[in-house]
Write a protein that holds these residues in place. Sequence first.
Motif, PDB file in Angstrom:
ATOM      1  N   ARG A 134     -26.881  34.081  89.245  1.00 42.78           N
ATOM      2  CA  ARG A 134     -28.111  33.476  88.747  1.00 42.78           C
ATOM      3  C   ARG A 134     -29.188  33.603  89.690  1.00 42.78           C
ATOM      4  NH1 ARG A 134     -30.271  27.544  87.444  1.00 42.78           N
ATOM      5  NH2 ARG A 134     -31.966  28.229  86.182  1.00 42.78           N
TER       6      ARG A 134
ATOM      7  N   GLU B 195     -33.749  33.322  90.112  1.00 51.89           N
ATOM      8  CA  GLU B 195     -35.022  32.878  89.364  1.00 51.89           C
ATOM      9  C   GLU B 195     -36.234  33.796  89.764  1.00 51.89           C
ATOM     10  OE1 GLU B 195     -36.160  29.086  90.419  1.00 51.89           O
ATOM     11  OE2 GLU B 195     -34.597  27.996  89.135  1.00 51.89           O
ATOM     12  N   ARG B 196     -37.114  33.823  88.972  1.00 50.36           N
ATOM     13  CA  ARG B 196     -38.195  34.771  89.036  1.00 50.36           C
ATOM     14  C   ARG B 196     -39.313  33.648  89.622  1.00 50.36           C
ATOM     15  NH1 ARG B 196     -42.204  38.224  84.965  1.00 50.36           N
ATOM     16  NH2 ARG B 196     -42.732  39.338  86.268  1.00 50.36           N
TER      17      ARG B 196
ATOM     18  N   ARG C  99     -37.582  37.928  92.746  1.00 44.83           N
ATOM     19  CA  ARG C  99     -36.444  37.187  92.137  1.00 44.83           C
ATOM     20  C   ARG C  99     -35.624  36.604  93.343  1.00 44.83           C
ATOM     21  NH1 ARG C  99     -35.397  38.145  87.030  1.00 44.83           N
ATOM     22  NH2 ARG C  99     -33.210  37.621  87.249  1.00 44.83           N
TER      23      ARG C  99
ATOM     24  N   VAL D  79     -30.336  31.687  93.401  1.00 42.89           N
ATOM     25  CA  VAL D  79     -30.327  30.242  93.048  1.00 42.89           C
ATOM     26  C   VAL D  79     -29.058  29.856  94.028  1.00 42.89           C
ATOM     27  CG1 VAL D  79     -29.889  28.422  91.416  1.00 42.89           C
ATOM     28  CG2 VAL D  79     -31.330  30.185  90.771  1.00 42.89           C
TER      29      VAL D  79
END
Length: 80
Positions: free
Chosen positions: A44, A46-47, A35, A38
């Motif tokens: 937030r 992102e994977r 993970r 961002v």
Amino acid sequence: MYVASIVLAVLLQAPSAQPAADTKSDPDQEMVCRRIAVTGSLVRKERVCKTQGEWRRLADRGNAVAREIVDWGRGRPSGQ
């Protein structure tokens, strides 16, 4: 509806991509997901999934870039 059932039948008959035994022999081919935060967001993430070899190459390249920056800074007289 008929087209959707045909597409589903074709997808179910498709052979699997690779057997699981192949990934055990080469540890660099093992998928690892991380993970990543961002940029510009406090929450937030992102994977991101890559193979172990790809993660190692990214880390090696990042270290090489950092070394180049430090070496470049040492080679110049101060104030320039």
